[in-house]
Design a protein around this motif. Structure first.
Motif, mmCIF file in Angstrom:
data_model
loop_
_atom_site.group_PDB
_atom_site.id
_atom_site.type_symbol
_atom_site.label_atom_id
_atom_site.label_comp_id
_atom_site.label_asym_id
_atom_site.label_seq_id
_atom_site.Cartn_x
_atom_site.Cartn_y
_atom_site.Cartn_z
ATOM 1 N N ILE A 3 10.589 37.835 -30.831
ATOM 2 C CA ILE A 3 9.836 37.063 -29.845
ATOM 3 C C ILE A 3 8.387 36.938 -30.280
ATOM 4 C CG2 ILE A 3 9.144 36.894 -27.427
ATOM 5 C CD1 ILE A 3 11.524 38.807 -26.795
ATOM 6 N N ALA A 4 7.893 35.710 -30.317
ATOM 7 C CA ALA A 4 6.477 35.450 -30.578
ATOM 8 C C ALA A 4 5.787 35.201 -29.245
ATOM 9 C CB ALA A 4 6.310 34.238 -31.483
ATOM 10 N N ILE A 5 4.637 35.804 -29.067
ATOM 11 C CA ILE A 5 3.851 35.630 -27.850
ATOM 12 C C ILE A 5 2.614 34.812 -28.201
ATOM 13 C CG2 ILE A 5 2.661 36.781 -25.957
ATOM 14 C CD1 ILE A 5 5.506 37.720 -26.018
ATOM 15 N N LEU A 6 2.520 33.605 -27.654
ATOM 16 C CA LEU A 6 1.319 32.783 -27.828
ATOM 17 C C LEU A 6 0.429 33.055 -26.626
ATOM 18 C CD1 LEU A 6 2.879 29.356 -28.941
ATOM 19 C CD2 LEU A 6 2.084 31.229 -30.378
ATOM 20 N N GLY A 7 -0.562 33.881 -26.808
ATOM 21 C CA GLY A 7 -1.444 34.279 -25.718
ATOM 22 C C GLY A 7 -1.345 35.771 -25.514
ATOM 23 N N SER A 8 -2.441 36.454 -25.647
ATOM 24 C CA SER A 8 -2.422 37.918 -25.558
ATOM 25 C C SER A 8 -3.184 38.423 -24.343
ATOM 26 C CB SER A 8 -2.997 38.523 -26.842
ATOM 27 O OG SER A 8 -4.278 37.993 -27.106
ATOM 28 N N GLY A 9 -3.205 37.612 -23.289
ATOM 29 C CA GLY A 9 -3.879 38.005 -22.055
ATOM 30 C C GLY A 9 -2.955 38.761 -21.119
ATOM 31 N N ASN A 10 -3.183 38.636 -19.827
ATOM 32 C CA ASN A 10 -2.432 39.392 -18.833
ATOM 33 C C ASN A 10 -0.929 39.120 -18.886
ATOM 34 O OD1 ASN A 10 -4.770 40.578 -17.849
ATOM 35 N ND2 ASN A 10 -5.072 39.012 -16.292
ATOM 36 N N VAL A 11 -0.530 37.866 -18.871
ATOM 37 C CA VAL A 11 0.899 37.523 -18.841
ATOM 38 C C VAL A 11 1.560 37.826 -20.179
ATOM 39 C CG1 VAL A 11 2.571 35.647 -18.552
ATOM 40 C CG2 VAL A 11 0.586 35.794 -17.032
ATOM 41 N N GLY A 12 1.008 37.301 -21.265
ATOM 42 C CA GLY A 12 1.585 37.538 -22.588
ATOM 43 C C GLY A 12 1.593 39.005 -22.952
ATOM 44 N N GLY A 13 0.521 39.705 -22.622
ATOM 45 C CA GLY A 13 0.445 41.129 -22.926
ATOM 46 C C GLY A 13 1.473 41.934 -22.158
ATOM 47 N N ALA A 14 1.583 41.689 -20.854
ATOM 48 C CA ALA A 14 2.525 42.447 -20.030
ATOM 49 C C ALA A 14 3.969 42.207 -20.449
ATOM 50 C CB ALA A 14 2.336 42.096 -18.556
ATOM 51 N N LEU A 15 4.341 40.951 -20.637
ATOM 52 C CA LEU A 15 5.723 40.649 -21.035
ATOM 53 C C LEU A 15 6.018 41.170 -22.434
ATOM 54 C CD1 LEU A 15 6.131 37.075 -19.550
ATOM 55 C CD2 LEU A 15 7.255 39.169 -18.776
ATOM 56 N N GLY A 16 5.076 40.985 -23.349
ATOM 57 C CA GLY A 16 5.284 41.443 -24.717
ATOM 58 C C GLY A 16 5.481 42.947 -24.812
ATOM 59 N N VAL A 17 4.689 43.698 -24.078
ATOM 60 C CA VAL A 17 4.825 45.160 -24.083
ATOM 61 C C VAL A 17 6.190 45.558 -23.526
ATOM 62 C CG1 VAL A 17 3.990 47.298 -23.006
ATOM 63 C CG2 VAL A 17 2.369 45.698 -24.042
ATOM 64 N N ARG A 18 6.607 44.939 -22.431
ATOM 65 C CA ARG A 18 7.917 45.274 -21.846
ATOM 66 C C ARG A 18 9.057 44.917 -22.790
ATOM 67 N NH1 ARG A 18 8.468 46.503 -16.274
ATOM 68 N NH2 ARG A 18 6.443 46.588 -15.276
ATOM 69 N N TRP A 19 8.970 43.755 -23.420
ATOM 70 C CA TRP A 19 10.038 43.344 -24.343
ATOM 71 C C TRP A 19 10.088 44.272 -25.548
ATOM 72 C CZ3 TRP A 19 8.448 37.567 -23.794
ATOM 73 C CH2 TRP A 19 9.071 37.016 -22.666
ATOM 74 N N ALA A 20 8.926 44.659 -26.058
ATOM 75 C CA ALA A 20 8.897 45.570 -27.208
ATOM 76 C C ALA A 20 9.493 46.929 -26.831
ATOM 77 C CB ALA A 20 7.469 45.731 -27.729
ATOM 78 N N LYS A 21 9.144 47.422 -25.652
ATOM 79 C CA LYS A 21 9.673 48.717 -25.210
ATOM 80 C C LYS A 21 11.181 48.641 -24.954
ATOM 81 C CE LYS A 21 5.380 50.600 -23.545
ATOM 82 N NZ LYS A 21 5.136 51.970 -23.815
ATOM 83 N N ALA A 22 11.693 47.425 -24.727
ATOM 84 C CA ALA A 22 13.139 47.237 -24.538
ATOM 85 C C ALA A 22 13.862 47.083 -25.873
ATOM 86 C CB ALA A 22 13.400 46.020 -23.649
ATOM 87 N N GLY A 23 13.106 47.122 -26.981
ATOM 88 C CA GLY A 23 13.722 47.091 -28.300
ATOM 89 C C GLY A 23 13.630 45.781 -29.058
ATOM 90 N N HIS A 24 12.969 44.785 -28.493
ATOM 91 C CA HIS A 24 12.813 43.503 -29.188
ATOM 92 C C HIS A 24 11.673 43.570 -30.199
ATOM 93 C CE1 HIS A 24 15.680 41.552 -26.547
ATOM 94 N NE2 HIS A 24 15.073 42.143 -25.532
ATOM 95 N N GLU A 25 11.750 42.746 -31.221
ATOM 96 C CA GLU A 25 10.667 42.626 -32.199
ATOM 97 C C GLU A 25 9.668 41.614 -31.641
ATOM 98 O OE1 GLU A 25 11.799 42.050 -36.315
ATOM 99 O OE2 GLU A 25 13.769 42.904 -35.863
#
Length: 110
Positions: A3-25
């Motif tokens: 998963i690529a996250i375009l935007g590292s603010g509140n929404v992108g950061g929160a979702l990206g951290v959760r997805w990474a902790k769930a095992g996604h790259e």
């Protein structure tokens, strides 16, 4: 899933951290991938999280999250390059810069 996250603010950061902790790259993209903010996200996400320029992040992704402020959406998509055959998740809202309401709508879509 990659998963690529375009935007590292509140929404992108929160979702990206959760997805990474769930095992996604997860690759957090930014025009400044070496910034303290992006480094912190990668550190908090752990696992297989990384940071890259938008085009590099989107190039290898199965899915791309668009999570940038509305005025930056068009530029972010251009910077990401060819998104053919990728799942696109659009988390943008066409809000005015001062957050006082919608820049578009309510009878149309961004």
């Amino acid at each position: 899933m990659k998963i690529a996250i375009l935007g590292s603010g509140n929404v992108g950061g929160a979702l990206g951290v959760r997805w990474a902790k769930a095992g996604h790259e997860v690759t957090f993209s930014s025009r400044h991938p070496d910034s303290d903010q992006v480094k912190k996200l990668v550190s908090v996400a752990g696992g297989k999280a990384a940071a890259a320029q938008p085009r590099d992040a989107a190039c290898y992704a199965d899915a791309v999250l668009l999570a940038v402020p509305w005025p930056a959406a068009r530029d972010a998509l251009v910077e990401a390059g060819d998104l053919k055959d990728r799942i696109i998740i659009d988390a943008t809202n066409p809000l005015r810069p001062d957050l006082s309401g919608l820049a578009l709508g309510p009878d149309t879509s961004a």
